[in-house]
Motif scaffolding. Structure first.
Motif, PDB file in Angstrom:
ATOM      1  N   TYR A 116       0.845  -1.186   0.000  1.00 34.45           N
ATOM      2  CA  TYR A 116       0.000   0.000   0.000  1.00 34.45           C
ATOM      3  C   TYR A 116       0.886   1.244   0.000  1.00 34.45           C
ATOM      4  O   TYR A 116       1.915   1.287   0.680  1.00 34.45           O
ATOM      5  N   THR A 120      -2.268   8.753  -4.994  1.00 37.37           N
ATOM      6  CA  THR A 120      -3.707   8.892  -5.204  1.00 37.37           C
ATOM      7  C   THR A 120      -3.998   8.849  -6.699  1.00 37.37           C
ATOM      8  O   THR A 120      -3.106   9.031  -7.523  1.00 37.37           O
ATOM      9  N   GLY A 122      -5.521   6.247  -8.452  1.00 35.87           N
ATOM     10  CA  GLY A 122      -5.700   4.937  -9.068  1.00 35.87           C
ATOM     11  C   GLY A 122      -4.773   4.690 -10.237  1.00 35.87           C
ATOM     12  O   GLY A 122      -3.681   5.257 -10.327  1.00 35.87           O
ATOM     13  N   LEU A 123      -5.243   3.859 -11.160  1.00 37.17           N
ATOM     14  CA  LEU A 123      -4.438   3.428 -12.297  1.00 37.17           C
ATOM     15  C   LEU A 123      -4.034   4.581 -13.205  1.00 37.17           C
ATOM     16  O   LEU A 123      -2.977   4.557 -13.823  1.00 37.17           O
ATOM     17  N   SER A 128       1.062   5.094 -10.955  1.00 35.14           N
ATOM     18  CA  SER A 128       1.118   3.902 -11.816  1.00 35.14           C
ATOM     19  C   SER A 128       2.542   3.607 -12.282  1.00 35.14           C
ATOM     20  O   SER A 128       2.926   2.443 -12.379  1.00 35.14           O
ATOM     21  N   THR A 150       0.881  -7.065  -5.454  1.00 34.21           N
ATOM     22  CA  THR A 150      -0.055  -6.073  -5.959  1.00 34.21           C
ATOM     23  C   THR A 150       0.177  -4.767  -5.216  1.00 34.21           C
ATOM     24  O   THR A 150       0.277  -4.760  -3.988  1.00 34.21           O
ATOM     25  N   TYR A 152      -1.163  -0.946  -4.297  1.00 31.84           N
ATOM     26  CA  TYR A 152      -2.397  -0.175  -4.191  1.00 31.84           C
ATOM     27  C   TYR A 152      -2.092   1.276  -3.832  1.00 31.84           C
ATOM     28  O   TYR A 152      -1.071   1.570  -3.213  1.00 31.84           O
ATOM     29  N   ASP A 153      -3.034   2.169  -4.160  1.00 32.90           N
ATOM     30  CA  ASP A 153      -2.891   3.566  -3.769  1.00 32.90           C
ATOM     31  C   ASP A 153      -3.517   3.790  -2.397  1.00 32.90           C
ATOM     32  O   ASP A 153      -3.962   2.838  -1.740  1.00 32.90           O
ATOM     33  N   ASP A 155      -6.310   4.992  -1.540  1.00 29.82           N
ATOM     34  CA  ASP A 155      -7.731   4.657  -1.470  1.00 29.82           C
ATOM     35  C   ASP A 155      -8.001   3.173  -1.682  1.00 29.82           C
ATOM     36  O   ASP A 155      -9.144   2.759  -1.762  1.00 29.82           O
ATOM     37  N   GLU A 157      -7.131   1.495  -4.406  1.00 30.56           N
ATOM     38  CA  GLU A 157      -7.300   1.199  -5.835  1.00 30.56           C
ATOM     39  C   GLU A 157      -6.005   0.610  -6.386  1.00 30.56           C
ATOM     40  O   GLU A 157      -4.909   0.979  -5.974  1.00 30.56           O
ATOM     41  N   LEU A 158      -6.156  -0.291  -7.330  1.00 34.93           N
ATOM     42  CA  LEU A 158      -5.023  -0.974  -7.943  1.00 34.93           C
ATOM     43  C   LEU A 158      -4.135  -0.003  -8.728  1.00 34.93           C
ATOM     44  O   LEU A 158      -4.631   0.782  -9.527  1.00 34.93           O
ATOM     45  N   LEU A 159      -2.832  -0.072  -8.467  1.00 34.36           N
ATOM     46  CA  LEU A 159      -1.865   0.707  -9.236  1.00 34.36           C
ATOM     47  C   LEU A 159      -1.077  -0.170 -10.207  1.00 34.36           C
ATOM     48  O   LEU A 159      -0.723   0.249 -11.285  1.00 34.36           O
TER      49      LEU A 159
END
Length: 164
Positions: A116, A120, A122-123, A128, A150, A152-153, A155, A157-159
């Protein structure tokens, strides 16, 4: 008890037995495992070579160093590894890591780790690009025959993701 209930219970018990067998497959109880043959395996905790053994120090100091590393959180251990072994770009990207989960125990069957960050958007956001660097640095830190990290940002969300 009805026939459908018996079948369902039998299926659940079968899955539990299969899970227990697969979790213990290949575990000979010695606590050592081949973590790969990459150059970073020599530098990682629990890798092929022990730094204390190479420098001629006693077993007590190697154990103390290992205990000190386990007191650090997974994120702190990851950041320390990258600080010592990473490139300037990896160091910058990893400075945004806030939490690491799943890096402590691996079984080389299906290893997953989550990283994590404080990025901010997301993708499509600013994180990214650095997510690829974070995944690459994670692969240098930990090795697995079948691992997926994996990133994540802030929030959740997947990066990005990568194999390790």
């Amino acid at each position: 008890m009805g026939m459908k209930t018996k079948i369902a219970l039998g299926a659940v018990m079968g899955l539990v037995v299969i899970g227990a067998v697969s979790a213990n497959a290949g575990d000979d109880g010695t606590g050592t495992a081949d973590k790969g043959t990459s150059a970073s395996a020599d530098r990682q905790p629990g890798g092929a070579k022990d730094a204390g053994a190479d420098s001629g120090q006693g077993a007590g100091t190697a154990e103390e160093a290992e205990k000190a590393e386990t007191k650090l959180s997974q994120a702190e251990q990851f950041k320390a590894f990258v600080k010592e072994n990473g490139t300037a770009q990896e160091k910058e990207a990893v400075s945004h890591v806030t939490k690491v989960q799943g890096a402590d125990k691996q079984n080389d069957i299906l290893d997953t780790a989550d990283v994590y960050t404080d990025f901010t958007g997301g993708l499509m956001g600013e994180g990214s690009g650095p997510a690829k660097l974070i995944a690459s640095a994670f692969a240098d830190w930990k090795q697995s025959e079948n691992g997926l990290v994996t990133v994540y940002d802030a929030d959740g969300e997947l990066l990005g993701n990568g194999q390790f």
